[in-house]
Design a protein around this motif. Structure first.
Motif: not given
Ligand SMILES: *Cc1c(COP(=O)(O)O)cnc(C)c1O
Ligand SMILES: [Zn+2]
Length: 385
Positions: A7, A29, A195, A235, A294, A297
């Motif tokens: 990432s 990821d 991930p 996601k 993370r 994100q």
């Protein structure tokens, strides 16, 4: 074969290299986009494997399952509103972490992995230990030296080796990573670095969509530390949108403990980086994560969905836990932060009472009999009889 993509620098690695981090230090990821087969869902088993086309498994892969997923979605009365609770504590080991563990361990088994290591004294450790047992893998769980023995009973019962490490959570993680560094060593089944874990937690979103009659709610309120459910939900809802099955994301609202709220500082106060925080001491220990790797994100996921971060004091979490128990729903302290956050959002007008909200009950109260017992005996003044 799926690839891992960094990432930070964009470097790509084969999944079979079993890397857990890029050379540059970046978070990896998974470069994989499945397609949920909406036409084939009717008649499939009530587990998260009903979405197998959207998961990074291949035809013929051995599926490691204990019946995880398809948890009930029920409506309750709460503070004059009617939120929907998704009963994630009914998963096989008592938390939503089973979603991530089932997919991670299934893919790892397909890659030939025979031994895994994880650092968690909580639900992630229990979930990885259970699915490793189901897969016939050996499992070692590293925990801080101070971790309570009660929380390790479940891990030990599944047959995992428990190793206590002196130092902070960050130092325990470093020890786990060192154990996975050598060639041919164990695979790092980390719930936050790996991930594959998020490929499992994304099925939470698919189920909510299906259970609501193939649409999404207006908001989802999620207890958040490393963000394994928050990012998984983002996601999953994002994949539904990309496939044209819905046309928007629900607002993703993260709830943190006021004693450890780094994401709150970044999102609500606009800090450019995670602030240094003192070692946390909170009733909601499961999400007391000072340095969630993370975090960038999570900031993007919250912004993209029009969400926000709330933080709740321990007293509010304790009150929410007992209040829910009086409705027949017994959850662990960390899980109760979501309901405490929901109450706060209603009270401050940040959520309307008629907004359709889904709240996951992330972990079972049967995990924390000691903490709940002490709550019952202290009976704070703000808790009704
Ligand atoms: C893991 C966990 C969470 C969420 O934690 P993240 O660190 O954000 O993944 C929330 N509640 C419970 C009970 C958990 O076990
Ligand atoms: Zn990189």
């Amino acid at each position: 074969m799926e690839e891992l993509v960094c990432s930070a620098c964009g470097k790509r690695l084969g999944l079979g290299e079993l890397a857990w981090r890029c050379e540059c230090g970046g978070v990896l990821d998974l470069a994989f986009t499945g397609r949920l087969d909406a036409a084939s869902l009717a008649g499939r088993a009530g587990s998260l494997w009903r979405y197998r086309e959207a998961l990074p498994v291949r035809r013929g892969d051995y599926i490691v399952t204990l019946g995880e997923g398809m948890t009930p979605l029920i409506q309750i009365a709460w503070d004059g509103a009617r939120p929907l609770l998704k009963l994630e504590h009914q998963n096989p080991t008592g938390s939503f972490k089973d979603r991530g563990a089932a997919v991670l361990i299934t893919v790892a088994k397909g890659l030939g992995v025979r031994a895994v290591v994880e650092d968690s004294s909580g639900n992630a450790g229990s979930a990885i230990a259970a699915y490793a047992a189901a897969a016939g893998m050996t499992c070692r769980i590293l925990v801080p030296a101070y971790a309570s023995e009660v929380k390790l009973i479940q891990v030990r019962a599944y047959g995992a080796a428990v190793q206590r490490i002196e130092g902070s959570r960050e130092e325990v993680a470093a020890a786990a990573q060192a154990a996975c560094a050598a060639a041919g060593a164990a695979y790092y089944a980390s719930h936050y670095w790996n991930p594959l874990f998020f490929e499992g937690t994304k099925t939470f979103a698919f189920e909510v969509w299906e259970q609501l009659g193939r649409r999404v709610p207006e908001a989802v309120v999620v207890p958040t530390g490393h963000g394994t459910l928050l990012l998984g939900a983002h996601k999953g809802f994002g994949e539904l949108r990309a496939q044209g099955l819905v046309n928007r994301l629900p607002r993703l609202i993260a709830v943190q403990s006021a004693a450890c709220a780094p994401l709150y500082e970044v999102v609500q106060r606009g800090l450019p980086e995670l602030p240094p925080l003192p070692p946390p001491d909170t009733f909601a220990e499961g999400i007391a994560i000072r340095t969630p790797i993370r975090w960038r994100q999570m900031v993007r996921a919250i912004a993209e969905s029009g969400g926000e971060v709330a933080r709740v004091p321990d007293a509010a979490v304790q009150a929410a836990l007992l209040k829910a128990a009086r409705l027949g729903i017994l959850m662990e302290p960390t899980a109760a932060t979501a309901l405490a956050g929901y109450s706060q959002l209603l009270e401050t007008g940040r959520l309307a009472r008629d907004t359709e909200v889904v709240i996951p009950i992330t972990g079972s109260g049967l995990k924390a009999p000691d903490k709940i017992a002490s709550l019952l005996s202290s009976r704070p003044a703000n808790i009704p009889r």
